[in-house]
Structure formats: C-alpha cells, structure tokens
Design an enzyme around this catalytic site. Structure first.
Site, mmCIF file in Angstrom:
data_model
loop_
_atom_site.group_PDB
_atom_site.id
_atom_site.type_symbol
_atom_site.label_atom_id
_atom_site.label_comp_id
_atom_site.label_asym_id
_atom_site.label_seq_id
_atom_site.Cartn_x
_atom_site.Cartn_y
_atom_site.Cartn_z
ATOM 1 N N SER A 150 33.711 77.228 42.632
ATOM 2 C CA SER A 150 33.415 76.032 41.832
ATOM 3 C C SER A 150 31.990 75.547 42.036
ATOM 4 C CB SER A 150 34.394 74.938 42.263
ATOM 5 O OG SER A 150 33.940 73.675 41.850
ATOM 6 N N GLU B 55 31.352 72.724 42.609
ATOM 7 C CA GLU B 55 31.475 71.717 43.672
ATOM 8 C C GLU B 55 30.947 72.242 45.011
ATOM 9 O OE1 GLU B 55 33.043 68.434 44.190
ATOM 10 O OE2 GLU B 55 32.573 68.164 42.091
ATOM 11 N N TYR C 65 37.211 68.819 48.508
ATOM 12 C CA TYR C 65 37.539 69.963 47.634
ATOM 13 C C TYR C 65 36.383 70.972 47.635
ATOM 14 C CZ TYR C 65 37.887 72.550 43.198
ATOM 15 O OH TYR C 65 37.906 73.536 42.256
HETATM 16 P P1 NDP Z 1 44.998 73.937 37.571
HETATM 17 O O1 NDP Z 1 45.085 72.771 38.489
HETATM 18 O O2 NDP Z 1 45.369 73.745 36.133
HETATM 19 O O3 NDP Z 1 45.855 75.155 38.140
HETATM 20 C C1 NDP Z 1 46.013 75.384 39.499
HETATM 21 C C2 NDP Z 1 47.416 75.880 39.737
HETATM 22 O O4 NDP Z 1 47.583 76.099 41.142
HETATM 23 C C3 NDP Z 1 48.490 74.882 39.297
HETATM 24 O O5 NDP Z 1 49.434 75.522 38.476
HETATM 25 C C4 NDP Z 1 49.095 74.433 40.622
HETATM 26 O O6 NDP Z 1 50.474 74.124 40.567
HETATM 27 C C5 NDP Z 1 48.887 75.663 41.487
HETATM 28 N N1 NDP Z 1 49.025 75.313 42.890
HETATM 29 C C6 NDP Z 1 48.607 74.188 43.526
HETATM 30 N N2 NDP Z 1 48.972 74.204 44.802
HETATM 31 C C7 NDP Z 1 49.661 75.351 45.004
HETATM 32 C C8 NDP Z 1 50.315 75.936 46.127
HETATM 33 N N3 NDP Z 1 50.330 75.325 47.302
HETATM 34 N N4 NDP Z 1 50.924 77.123 45.954
HETATM 35 C C9 NDP Z 1 50.936 77.747 44.767
HETATM 36 N N5 NDP Z 1 50.337 77.246 43.657
HETATM 37 C C10 NDP Z 1 49.708 76.064 43.779
HETATM 38 O O7 NDP Z 1 43.490 74.461 37.675
HETATM 39 P P2 NDP Z 1 42.622 75.254 36.585
HETATM 40 O O8 NDP Z 1 43.475 76.221 35.885
HETATM 41 O O9 NDP Z 1 41.810 74.272 35.820
HETATM 42 O O10 NDP Z 1 41.588 76.004 37.527
HETATM 43 C C11 NDP Z 1 41.868 77.302 38.041
HETATM 44 C C12 NDP Z 1 41.086 77.510 39.320
HETATM 45 O O11 NDP Z 1 39.688 77.386 39.063
HETATM 46 C C13 NDP Z 1 41.392 76.501 40.428
HETATM 47 O O12 NDP Z 1 41.299 77.171 41.655
HETATM 48 C C14 NDP Z 1 40.276 75.475 40.315
HETATM 49 O O13 NDP Z 1 40.065 74.835 41.546
HETATM 50 C C15 NDP Z 1 39.126 76.373 39.898
HETATM 51 N N6 NDP Z 1 38.090 75.716 39.116
HETATM 52 C C16 NDP Z 1 38.436 75.092 37.948
HETATM 53 C C17 NDP Z 1 37.464 74.507 37.168
HETATM 54 C C18 NDP Z 1 37.802 73.773 35.907
HETATM 55 O O14 NDP Z 1 36.909 73.080 35.392
HETATM 56 N N7 NDP Z 1 39.007 73.928 35.363
HETATM 57 C C19 NDP Z 1 36.017 74.603 37.547
HETATM 58 C C20 NDP Z 1 35.814 75.243 38.831
HETATM 59 C C21 NDP Z 1 36.810 75.816 39.555
HETATM 60 P P3 NDP Z 1 50.978 72.607 40.435
HETATM 61 O O15 NDP Z 1 50.878 72.291 38.969
HETATM 62 O O16 NDP Z 1 52.348 72.647 40.981
HETATM 63 O O17 NDP Z 1 50.028 71.759 41.246
HETATM 64 P P1 GDR Z 2 35.606 67.224 38.362
HETATM 65 O O1 GDR Z 2 36.470 66.842 37.064
HETATM 66 O O2 GDR Z 2 35.731 66.231 39.429
HETATM 67 O O3 GDR Z 2 34.207 67.528 37.906
HETATM 68 O O4 GDR Z 2 36.332 68.549 38.852
HETATM 69 P P2 GDR Z 2 37.074 65.458 36.569
HETATM 70 O O5 GDR Z 2 37.434 65.659 35.153
HETATM 71 O O6 GDR Z 2 38.115 64.947 37.476
HETATM 72 O O7 GDR Z 2 35.818 64.466 36.705
HETATM 73 C C1 GDR Z 2 34.618 64.694 35.950
HETATM 74 C C2 GDR Z 2 33.694 63.488 36.117
HETATM 75 O O8 GDR Z 2 34.265 62.353 35.460
HETATM 76 C C3 GDR Z 2 34.151 61.230 36.317
HETATM 77 N N1 GDR Z 2 35.173 60.232 35.947
HETATM 78 C C4 GDR Z 2 36.493 60.397 36.057
HETATM 79 N N2 GDR Z 2 37.239 61.460 36.480
HETATM 80 C C5 GDR Z 2 38.588 61.329 36.444
HETATM 81 N N3 GDR Z 2 39.345 62.367 36.811
HETATM 82 N N4 GDR Z 2 39.218 60.184 36.037
HETATM 83 C C6 GDR Z 2 38.506 59.083 35.618
HETATM 84 O O9 GDR Z 2 39.066 58.061 35.245
HETATM 85 C C7 GDR Z 2 37.081 59.204 35.610
HETATM 86 N N5 GDR Z 2 36.076 58.366 35.245
HETATM 87 C C8 GDR Z 2 34.932 59.000 35.461
HETATM 88 C C9 GDR Z 2 34.330 61.819 37.715
HETATM 89 O O10 GDR Z 2 33.866 60.909 38.710
HETATM 90 C C10 GDR Z 2 33.468 63.077 37.575
HETATM 91 O O11 GDR Z 2 32.116 62.739 37.751
HETATM 92 C C11 GDR Z 2 36.657 69.601 37.952
HETATM 93 C C12 GDR Z 2 37.906 70.297 38.523
HETATM 94 O O12 GDR Z 2 38.392 71.185 37.544
HETATM 95 C C13 GDR Z 2 37.568 71.061 39.779
HETATM 96 O O13 GDR Z 2 38.708 71.853 40.151
HETATM 97 C C14 GDR Z 2 36.382 71.967 39.505
HETATM 98 O O14 GDR Z 2 36.034 72.704 40.635
HETATM 99 C C15 GDR Z 2 35.190 71.137 39.040
HETATM 100 O O15 GDR Z 2 35.578 70.486 37.832
HETATM 101 C C16 GDR Z 2 33.968 71.991 38.723
#
Ligand code: NDP
Ligand code: GDR
Length: 323
Positions: free
Chosen positions: A130, A132, A154
């Site tokens: 990520s 992050e 995270y």
């Molecule tokens: P999601 O949160 O949609 O999917 C993650 C999945 O992992 C969920 O289905 C969740 O299940 C499962 N999970 C959580 N804890 C466990 C556990 N203990 N054992 C088994 N499964 C578990 O994430 P995304 O699909 O958006 O993202 C995919 C990956 O990419 C993640 O690793 C995320 O951190 C990473 N990522 C995502 C980004 C984004 O913008 N989407 C950007 C950067 C990185 P449950 O619903 O039960 O929690």
């Molecule tokens: P992020 O995504 O933290 O970048 O992580 P999120 O959508 O939670 O936040 C994006 C930005 O919006 C600001 N924000 C809020 N966020 C949430 N969730 N709820 C609010 O009400 C709100 N108001 C403002 C946040 O502070 C932040 O700046 C996502 C996840 O998919 C991670 O797993 C992944 O690694 C990173 O993107 C890249």
C-alpha cells in the site's frame, strides 16, 4: 489451466480479480473469513452459477490468524499463483485495533509467505502492499524507490509485509512481488471507506432515509483509481519475467471535497445543505501528498489506468441509486 489461490477473495479486489482470472480460464481457489450470516455478497453471482461454482471456483473459510486453516486449502489448490489480498484494510480502524491490524495485516503476510515457500511446487506470490508504507513522504510523486516511513499502524503492518516479501524473494528465491497500490474504489468498496460512505449517503439522502453526511477532513487528498484497473495490474505483475515491485497509481490527486461535490451533483443535490465535518472522523495521523508515479508499471508491464476518477464516482453513485 493455471490455478490461482486468492486470500481475501470476498473483498473488493478479490471479487474483481476472481472474475478476471475466471475469464482467463484459470481455476480459482479462494479463502474468505466466515461471516456469521454466511453471506458472500461480492461473490454471490459466481456462487450461484452452477457452471462456475465448484467447477472452476472453489471457496474455503479460513483465517489469517490460524495458519493451519490456510495450509489445507492452499496445499489442495497447489497453485501456480498466489494473490495475498486479505487484510484488516481500514486505516482509521488500525488506530483502534493496533495489535489485531499488525497480526492480520503484517504477520498474516509472513504466515502466507512461509506456507508458500514450503509448497512442493513453488508458486508466484503477489502481496497487496500500500501507499500507506510511505507515510507522509518528503517527495512527490512516490515510486518503487521512495523510502518506507509509515505513520499509521496499518501502514506499519503493510511495511512489515512488504519487506518480508522482499526478504523471501532475495533469500528463499520465491517469485514474490509487492504491488504498491494507491487507493482504488468501486461499488464493491467497503461501506466505511470515504468514497462509498459518500455515495451511499447521497442515495440515502435522495431517498429521504438520511438527513446529513458527517465526514472527517474533507481537504484530505488521495490518488484514487478504479479497482478493476488495479486487479489487472496484479495479474500483469505476476506474468512478468522477473519478480519486482510495482507502484500502481493514477498519478492524480483529488480531495475528499471533490468526491462530495461530484457525488451530490450526480444525484441533483446541493452538498452544502447536508455535509458537515466532525472531529470523530479525523485521524490522529493522515498521510499527505500521497500520489503515485506508475511509470515503471507502464513501461515494464504496459499497465495504465483506464477508468477516470469522475467515471469511478459516477459508477458508485449510480450503483447506490434505485434502478
Ligand atoms: P477489503 O477490505 O475489501 O478485503 C479484504 C478482505 O480480507 C476482506 O474480505 C476481509 O474479510 C478479509 N480479511 C480480513 N481479516 C481477515 C482474516 N483475519 N482472515 C481472513 N480474511 C480476512 O480490501 P480491498 O479488496 O480493498 O483490498 C485488497 C488488499 O489490498 C488489502 O490487503 C488492502 O489492505 C490492500 N490495499 C487496498 C487498497 C485499496 O484502495 N482498496 C490500496 C492499497 C492496498 P472481512 O470482510 O470479514 O473483514
Ligand atoms: P485510506 O482510505 O485511509 O486512504 O485507505 P479512506 O477511504 O478510509 O480515507 C481516505 C481519506 O479520506 C479521509 N476522510 C475519511 N475517511 C473515512 N473513511 N471516513 C470519513 O468520514 C472521512 N472523512 C475524511 C481520510 O482521513 C483519508 O484521508 C485506503 C484503504 O483501502 C487502505 O487499505 C489502503 O492501503 C489505502 O487506501 C491506500
């Protein structure tokens, strides 16, 4: 027929990746965390397709906290490719659940690398890293050489998984890759992420079910793409001749406020009447100037995002509104 093993298959990316791989004639094996109501929303359609479910798509409940629960389906799948997507993926929640996030997101990656290394036939391994991991970087845009300096629990857990992936690549010869993913969204995004939260609220306000939308910092900026483009990147990364890390990003920054304006406008509503900010949703630390440089992925893999920010938000609002 190639075999893939996906962790977090029920998540946003897992479900799109499954569709992509099935369309490429893969046999797909996935693990999901068992929900008490037993529902797998994002995979419902595939699960009810008798030509797919238990023919080319196989699902097993397992938990990253329990290596044994993963080992059995992994060994049975004997995959050519592993996509490790499961994680506690909410950055805000990682401040409340620090230890759990480190266990699931950090140690979980290590558990899977170790299981992968011991398989009789060495698979290719993709780790969903990520942006992050960079924290609030001093230079923008970020690329594969940007120093790792996370500012959130995270981000720290992902940094651990990222470095372990590199260690397993270097020391154990595993074909292991980090996809350093910047934010990507879709109608399947979890409800607590800001894009989905805004789009759901717009539909609820339009329908008279909600009267206001309370957000955190609306001046926060991110590099937002579409999940469908990013799962294509994951697949391309594992088809490359050598194991290397890749940044997947759009290279464009937008504000949370831009999403608010686009989403309310798409539903014909005036955002100023409904949106307010509250401290509760501000983070103790929130990365700044996080914008990716995907030049390497473009040059080496021929990858580039095809769906714009505006198209993504429009699709997400549309998906929430009644048909
Ligand atoms: P999601 O949160 O949609 O999917 C993650 C999945 O992992 C969920 O289905 C969740 O299940 C499962 N999970 C959580 N804890 C466990 C556990 N203990 N054992 C088994 N499964 C578990 O994430 P995304 O699909 O958006 O993202 C995919 C990956 O990419 C993640 O690793 C995320 O951190 C990473 N990522 C995502 C980004 C984004 O913008 N989407 C950007 C950067 C990185 P449950 O619903 O039960 O929690
Ligand atoms: P992020 O995504 O933290 O970048 O992580 P999120 O959508 O939670 O936040 C994006 C930005 O919006 C600001 N924000 C809020 N966020 C949430 N969730 N709820 C609010 O009400 C709100 N108001 C403002 C946040 O502070 C932040 O700046 C996502 C996840 O998919 C991670 O797993 C992944 O690694 C990173 O993107 C890249």
């Amino acid at each position: 027929m190639k075999r893939a093993f996906i962790t977090g298959i029920e998540g946003q990316d897992g479900s799109y990746l499954t569709e992509l791989l099935l369309a490429k004639n893969y046999e797909v094996h996935g693990i999901y965390r068992r929900a008490s109501n037993g529902s797998l929303t994002n995979l419902r359609q595939l699960q009810s397709d008798p030509l797919v479910f238990q023919k080319t798509l196989f699902l097993s409940p397992a938990d990253l906290d329990d290596a044994e629960s993963i080992r059995i389906p992994l060994e049975q799948a004997a995959p050519d490719e592993i996509y490790h997507l499961a994680s506690q993926s909410h950055v805000g929640a990682s401040f409340e659940q620090v230890e759990e996030t480190c266990r699931v997101t950090g140690l979980g990656a290590l558990r899977l690398l170790e299981l992968a290394r011991k398989l009789p036939k060495s698979p290719r391994f993709f780790h969903a890293s990520s942006s992050e991991i960079f924290g609030s970087p001093e230079s923008s845009p970020q690329d594969e050489t940007t120093p790792v300096a996370p500012v959130t629990p995270y981000g720290c857990a992902k940094a651990f998984g990222t470095q372990m992936t590199r260690i397993y690549r270097k020391n154990f010869g595993l074909f292991a890759i980090n996809g350093i993913l910047f934010n990507h969204e879709s109608p399947r995004r979890g409800e607590n992420f800001v894009t989905r939260k805004i789009c759901r609220a717009v539909a609820a306000i339009k329908a008279g079910r909600q009267t206001e939308l309370v957000l955190g910092d609306t001046s926060a900026q991110r590099d937002w793409g579409h999940a469908r483009d990013y799962v294509r990147g994951m697949w391309l990364a594992l088809q490359h001749t050598a194991p290397e890390d890749f940044v997947f990003a759009t290279g464009k920054l937008h504000r949370v406020q831009d999403i608010v304006e686009l989403a309310f406008q798409a539903a014909g509503l005036d955002w100023q009447k409904y949106v307010r900010q509250e401290k509760q949703f501000f983070r103790p630390a929130d990365p700044r100037q996080v914008v990716g440089n995907p030049a390497k992925a473009k040059r080496v893999l021929g990858w580039q995002p095809e769906i714009t920010f505006e198209q993504t938000i429009a699709e997400m609002v549309q998906a929430e509104l009644p048909a």
